[in-house]
Design an enzyme around this catalytic site. Sequence first.
Site: not given
Ligand SMILES: Cc1ncc(COP(=O)(O)O)c(C=O)c1O
Length: 361
Positions: A101, A171, A195
């Site tokens: 991520w 994030d 989550k």
């Molecule tokens: C730490 C983290 N950042 C970003 C995301 C991406 O999120 P989204 O699917 O809401 O764009 C995720 C998705 O699992 C994540 O775990």
Amino acid sequence: MTRVANFNPGPAALPLPVLERAREELIEFQGTGMSIMEHSHRGKAYEAVHDEAIALLTELAGVPATHQVLFMQGGASAQFAIVPMNFLHGRSADYLHTGTWSKSAIDEAKVLGAVRLAASTEADKFTRVPRPDEIDLDPGAAYAHVTTNNTIEGTQYHYDPDTKGVPLVADMSSDFLWKKPDLARYALVYAGAQKNLGPSGVVIVIARKDFIETGRKDIPKIFKYTTFAAANSLYNTPPTFAIYLVRNVLAWMKSVGGAAKLQAWNEAKARLLYGALDAQADYYRAPVEKASRSTMNVVFRLPSEALEEAFVKEATKAGLVGLKGHRSVGGIRASIYNAVTVEDVERLVAFMEAFARKNRP
Ligand SMILES: Cc1ncc(COP(=O)(O)O)c(C=O)c1O
């Protein structure tokens, strides 16, 4: 009714009382003759829910008066782009690279400007997060970006990085409100709700008001944090039902004892699960360095991929679902977010013990 123990990584388990409340209020919301989904986002009924969600979030997460809560859309992935769109300004930003991520966040920022890696644990295959002394910051960076919990790799920071005055952006998608965060240290935090906080469809942003004021003015309104801040996140139609469910989750969190209680439960769950892994280290392998172990996503391997496959299959039969590791890394992952109970984890641990006994290679 048979509810399974849900270890999905996101969308993930929701507390049963939250769903029951939603069911009760679904057809007719508080005597208004319609569902909350059918209400105008500019009407009193919805606005009360919206404001209550913000008030509960402010209370439970300890949002300081310097910061504001925003509801946005597009997932955390949209924030990967919106953050640099607002704050990169032709400058350079520092990113702490700790997995899949953070890589996505870095790639989006690179589209818009210069990115510098202030730390990376790629050489260790992302089995840990950097130690404080490994973070090498550019004092002139527009901001420093950290992924506080790495959902896929199963690592988590157990400290708030000290960025020495460089605005810290985080994030927190997969560990927001696992305990009370120290928000005063962060210029901007974002988290997809799906989550720890509710369903997919809404992103919680908590940002320092003076920081968002520094955002670029020459970008489309819909991408400016200041647009959402000035309109109390009602600039356009927000995802009303998702925010309503987030309100329900937050009300549930408060009713069970708030962030301190969640932290105690989450620590107990993590202790149980890592304890089981360590006690059976001859069978289960936990690849993450101990100091970086995530309290939210517990990843582990079995002696072979065939056994991992059998583990997931049999666990599902036993009502323990969502345990398959991310397709990019394989293995097993148990996501034990706020709504997963201690009893769910006890069931998983008992299953792991029985499985290891029965399936020696
Ligand atoms: C730490 C983290 N950042 C970003 C995301 C991406 O999120 P989204 O699917 O809401 O764009 C995720 C998705 O699992 C994540 O775990």
